[in-house]
Design a protein around this motif. Structure first.
Motif, mmCIF file in Angstrom:
data_model
loop_
_atom_site.group_PDB
_atom_site.id
_atom_site.type_symbol
_atom_site.label_atom_id
_atom_site.label_comp_id
_atom_site.label_asym_id
_atom_site.label_seq_id
_atom_site.Cartn_x
_atom_site.Cartn_y
_atom_site.Cartn_z
ATOM 1 N N ARG A 1 -10.992 -1.969 10.203
ATOM 2 C CA ARG A 1 -10.868 -0.733 9.308
ATOM 3 C C ARG A 1 -12.365 -0.310 8.945
ATOM 4 N NH1 ARG A 1 -7.287 2.314 10.015
ATOM 5 N NH2 ARG A 1 -7.369 1.142 11.923
ATOM 6 N N PRO A 2 -12.549 1.148 8.968
ATOM 7 C CA PRO A 2 -13.910 1.413 8.465
ATOM 8 C C PRO A 2 -14.552 0.674 7.370
ATOM 9 C CG PRO A 2 -12.491 3.237 9.009
ATOM 10 C CD PRO A 2 -11.805 2.220 8.922
ATOM 11 N N GLY A 3 -15.759 0.350 7.331
ATOM 12 C CA GLY A 3 -16.445 -0.203 6.241
ATOM 13 C C GLY A 3 -16.219 0.550 4.862
ATOM 14 N N GLY A 4 -15.933 -0.126 3.768
ATOM 15 C CA GLY A 4 -15.760 0.439 2.590
ATOM 16 C C GLY A 4 -14.202 0.914 2.441
ATOM 17 N N THR A 5 -13.342 0.537 3.129
ATOM 18 C CA THR A 5 -11.943 0.931 3.048
ATOM 19 C C THR A 5 -11.423 0.595 1.946
ATOM 20 O OG1 THR A 5 -11.752 1.440 5.445
ATOM 21 C CG2 THR A 5 -9.772 1.053 4.119
ATOM 22 N N VAL A 6 -11.508 -0.984 2.069
ATOM 23 C CA VAL A 6 -10.962 -1.719 0.513
ATOM 24 C C VAL A 6 -11.473 -1.070 -0.710
ATOM 25 C CG1 VAL A 6 -10.764 -3.894 -0.442
ATOM 26 C CG2 VAL A 6 -10.433 -3.590 1.856
ATOM 27 N N ALA A 7 -12.736 -1.070 -1.000
ATOM 28 C CA ALA A 7 -13.385 -0.304 -2.187
ATOM 29 C C ALA A 7 -12.709 0.851 -2.422
ATOM 30 C CB ALA A 7 -14.791 -0.391 -1.969
ATOM 31 N N PHE A 8 -12.422 1.857 -1.150
ATOM 32 C CA PHE A 8 -12.252 3.151 -1.548
ATOM 33 C C PHE A 8 -10.586 3.327 -2.048
ATOM 34 C CE2 PHE A 8 -10.621 7.424 -0.342
ATOM 35 C CZ PHE A 8 -11.824 8.155 -0.997
ATOM 36 N N VAL A 9 -9.758 2.581 -1.617
ATOM 37 C CA VAL A 9 -8.272 2.571 -1.632
ATOM 38 C C VAL A 9 -7.803 1.784 -2.852
ATOM 39 C CG1 VAL A 9 -7.942 3.298 0.765
ATOM 40 C CG2 VAL A 9 -7.730 1.000 -0.115
ATOM 41 N N ALA A 10 -8.746 0.815 -3.351
ATOM 42 C CA ALA A 10 -8.418 -0.019 -4.278
ATOM 43 C C ALA A 10 -8.050 0.924 -5.449
ATOM 44 C CB ALA A 10 -9.514 -1.145 -4.531
ATOM 45 N N PRO A 11 -9.002 1.894 -6.027
ATOM 46 C CA PRO A 11 -8.626 2.386 -7.483
ATOM 47 C C PRO A 11 -7.295 3.149 -7.468
ATOM 48 C CG PRO A 11 -10.921 2.605 -6.771
ATOM 49 C CD PRO A 11 -10.458 2.065 -5.654
ATOM 50 N N PHE A 12 -7.043 3.839 -6.292
ATOM 51 C CA PHE A 12 -5.881 4.664 -6.194
ATOM 52 C C PHE A 12 -4.610 3.589 -6.226
ATOM 53 C CE2 PHE A 12 -9.071 7.052 -3.740
ATOM 54 C CZ PHE A 12 -8.849 8.426 -4.540
ATOM 55 N N ILE A 13 -4.591 2.688 -5.512
ATOM 56 C CA ILE A 13 -3.546 1.748 -5.371
ATOM 57 C C ILE A 13 -3.257 0.960 -6.761
ATOM 58 C CG2 ILE A 13 -2.566 -0.345 -4.352
ATOM 59 C CD1 ILE A 13 -3.967 0.370 -2.102
ATOM 60 N N VAL A 14 -4.460 0.570 -7.485
ATOM 61 C CA VAL A 14 -4.287 -0.052 -8.709
ATOM 62 C C VAL A 14 -3.787 1.179 -9.763
ATOM 63 C CG1 VAL A 14 -5.613 -0.849 -10.931
ATOM 64 C CG2 VAL A 14 -6.144 -1.430 -8.331
ATOM 65 N N GLY B 1 5.291 -2.431 -1.166
ATOM 66 C CA GLY B 1 6.444 -2.950 -1.962
ATOM 67 C C GLY B 1 6.908 -2.351 -3.348
ATOM 68 N N VAL B 2 5.947 -1.818 -4.139
ATOM 69 C CA VAL B 2 6.318 -1.528 -5.257
ATOM 70 C C VAL B 2 6.891 0.034 -5.240
ATOM 71 C CG1 VAL B 2 5.380 -0.516 -7.672
ATOM 72 C CG2 VAL B 2 4.837 -2.630 -6.676
ATOM 73 N N SER B 3 6.337 0.891 -4.002
ATOM 74 C CA SER B 3 6.877 1.998 -4.102
ATOM 75 C C SER B 3 8.237 1.996 -3.329
ATOM 76 C CB SER B 3 5.831 2.778 -2.981
ATOM 77 O OG SER B 3 5.842 2.155 -1.594
ATOM 78 N N GLY B 4 8.577 0.828 -2.397
ATOM 79 C CA GLY B 4 9.994 0.839 -2.023
ATOM 80 C C GLY B 4 10.743 0.500 -3.173
ATOM 81 N N ALA B 5 10.285 -0.422 -3.968
ATOM 82 C CA ALA B 5 11.404 -0.670 -5.213
ATOM 83 C C ALA B 5 11.491 0.538 -6.082
ATOM 84 C CB ALA B 5 10.754 -1.787 -5.791
ATOM 85 N N LEU B 6 10.454 1.363 -6.384
ATOM 86 C CA LEU B 6 10.688 2.467 -6.990
ATOM 87 C C LEU B 6 11.341 3.572 -6.566
ATOM 88 C CD1 LEU B 6 9.650 3.632 -9.923
ATOM 89 C CD2 LEU B 6 7.660 4.327 -8.847
ATOM 90 N N ALA B 7 11.167 3.739 -5.292
ATOM 91 C CA ALA B 7 12.245 4.893 -4.466
ATOM 92 C C ALA B 7 13.354 4.376 -4.497
ATOM 93 C CB ALA B 7 11.591 4.775 -3.246
ATOM 94 N N LEU C 1 -3.706 -5.175 -0.917
ATOM 95 C CA LEU C 1 -3.590 -3.980 -1.446
ATOM 96 C C LEU C 1 -2.536 -3.144 -0.982
ATOM 97 C CD1 LEU C 1 -7.131 -2.975 -1.949
ATOM 98 C CD2 LEU C 1 -5.768 -3.659 -3.968
ATOM 99 N N VAL C 2 -2.548 -3.103 0.488
ATOM 100 C CA VAL C 2 -1.291 -2.459 1.155
ATOM 101 C C VAL C 2 -0.033 -2.769 0.830
ATOM 102 C CG1 VAL C 2 -0.379 -1.573 3.459
ATOM 103 C CG2 VAL C 2 -2.941 -1.478 2.999
ATOM 104 N N GLY C 3 0.060 -4.212 1.115
ATOM 105 C CA GLY C 3 1.553 -4.779 0.727
ATOM 106 C C GLY C 3 1.953 -4.474 -0.738
ATOM 107 N N VAL D 1 1.103 8.400 -4.582
ATOM 108 C CA VAL D 1 -0.397 7.790 -4.670
ATOM 109 C C VAL D 1 -0.341 6.469 -3.675
ATOM 110 C CG1 VAL D 1 -2.219 6.801 -6.150
ATOM 111 C CG2 VAL D 1 -1.049 8.928 -6.684
ATOM 112 N N LEU D 2 0.734 5.497 -3.841
ATOM 113 C CA LEU D 2 0.742 4.426 -3.525
ATOM 114 C C LEU D 2 0.824 4.577 -1.906
ATOM 115 C CD1 LEU D 2 3.059 2.431 -5.672
ATOM 116 C CD2 LEU D 2 0.618 2.008 -5.602
ATOM 117 N N CYS D 3 1.933 5.219 -1.325
ATOM 118 C CA CYS D 3 2.032 5.672 -0.135
ATOM 119 C C CYS D 3 0.952 6.228 0.694
ATOM 120 C CB CYS D 3 3.518 6.371 0.204
ATOM 121 S SG CYS D 3 4.922 5.315 -0.213
#
Length: 379
Positions: A235-248, A119-125, A113-115, A291-293
């Protein structure tokens, strides 16, 4: 008396000169080659290139799956294929199950997710600013988000990712707008080198303030000592589930702007001639970058150089089409980040280096090379 040979001007009209005959045959061949029938029978090169891009993207997806699987085996405790499979199916020893399912699997998913976000935010920037040196880390976006998180921890007592992610969004947006606004005030506008210098300066300021807060307030140091160098471990528990919607959501918005960004990369005048709403596209792209960064920085800390290296690497395969550049970045950037995380586990075994340190070692030479090329005018 010997008869005289006829001169060129005395040749009959039905006998053209050889050069004239060659010229006529060349014109006839050119006419045939540009006729509608000839054009229709030519092989569609764009179709072949699209097919190669799809094949390359599929290979990248397979490679990403392979490195994610490898990350489940590598660590302070090396595990075999049978142990990993039993952990995934729930039949393993509780310790092995906890190591694989609760630690290494979320770590790999967070790396993906972070990668993808970086990557996409860098290409867009890079496309939005028409700056080949643009990167969320170099432009100060990640450092601004990190400073906002430190402020949230220091002055508001927020320690959960669900609380300080909003501060990360605000810090990322403010940093991006500040760097771009200051760069526009120069005599030649927002040139690549000017954006880079201002971004580096802002990064230094934000990093200095963040480190000062960590030194003065021990609770900030305890909360951010590993996060501050960029890490997808512990990372704290639930980190993946929390940030996944924002990144998607950020990835989807970025992909939808691909065609318009292609027009803007040719220049504002050409984009206007093509009917592209420049203000709307820039605002939407800036929102996607924020949002991505913001989500990536809140989850893993300020990881630099991923958004700089990956777009340049995939551009060698995809060409200048930003739709394909961003599609490849979704796959290639997680591969780089997960591989860097695996390298960090191996080089200092049984301890490990944080992924932000490894990407800095990999990315610093790339930045030096790009700056040298920019100085020579190659960009």
């Amino acid at each position: 008396m010997t008869p005289t040979q006829p001169t060129t001007s005395e040749r009959p009209a039905n006998r053209p000169a050889r050069s004239e005959g060659r010229t006529g045959r060349q014109a006839e061949r050119a006419t045939r080659s540009t006729s509608p029938q000839a054009i229709r029978t030519d092989p569609p090169r764009s179709g072949h290139r699209t097919g190669r891009r799809i094949i390359g993207l599929a290979i990248g997806v397979v490679l990403l799956g392979a490195v994610c699987a490898l990350s489940l085996f590598v660590g302070s405790a090396s595990l075999g294929p049978g142990e990993v499979m039993s952990a995934l199916t729930g039949t393993a020893d509780p310790i092995i199950h906890s190591t694989v399912v609760e630690m290494r699997l979320p770590r790999a998913l967070l790396g993906v997710l972070v990668g993808a976000a970086l990557g996409v935010s860098g290409a867009l920037a890079q496309a939005l600013t028409r700056n080949p040196l643009a990167d969320p880390g170099i432009l100060g976006v990640n450092a601004g988000a990190g400073l906002a998180v430190a402020v949230a921890v220091a002055f508001f007592g927020i320690t959960s990712i669900s609380g300080y992610v909003w501060f990360a969004f605000a810090g990322a947006l403010l940093s991006f707008v500040l760097v771009y606004t200051i760069a526009l005030r120069g005599p030649h506008g927002a040139t690549p080198v000017r954006l880079t210098l201002i971004g580096v300066a802002l990064t230094a300021v934000c990093t200095g303030i963040t480190q000062s807060l960590e030194l003065v307030l021990p609770r900030v140091f305890d909360q951010m000592r590993f996060w501050g160098v960029g890490s997808i471990a512990d990372r704290p528990g639930g980190t993946v589930a929390f940030v996944a919607p924002f990144i998607v959501v950020g990835l989807v918005v970025a992909m939808l702007t691909g065609r318009a960004v292609n027009a803007i990369s040719l220049g504002d005048d050409r984009a206007r001639a093509l009917g592209v709403p420049i203000g709307l596209v820039r605002g939407t792209s800036a929102l996607a970058i924020t949002v991505l960064c913001g989500a990536a920085t809140a989850a893993a800390g300020p990881i630099a150089f991923v958004g700089l290296m990956i777009p340049h690497a995939v551009r060698l395969v995809t060409g200048p089409d930003h739709r394909w550049i961003m599609a490849y970045s979704v796959v290639a950037a997680p591969i780089l980040l997960v591989v860097a995380d695996i390298i960090g586990r191996l080089v200092a075994w049984p301890t490990e280096l944080r992924v932000g340190i490894v990407t800095a070692f990999l990315g610093a030479p790339v930045l030096i090379l790009l700056v040298r090329r920019a100085e020579r005018g190659a960009m």
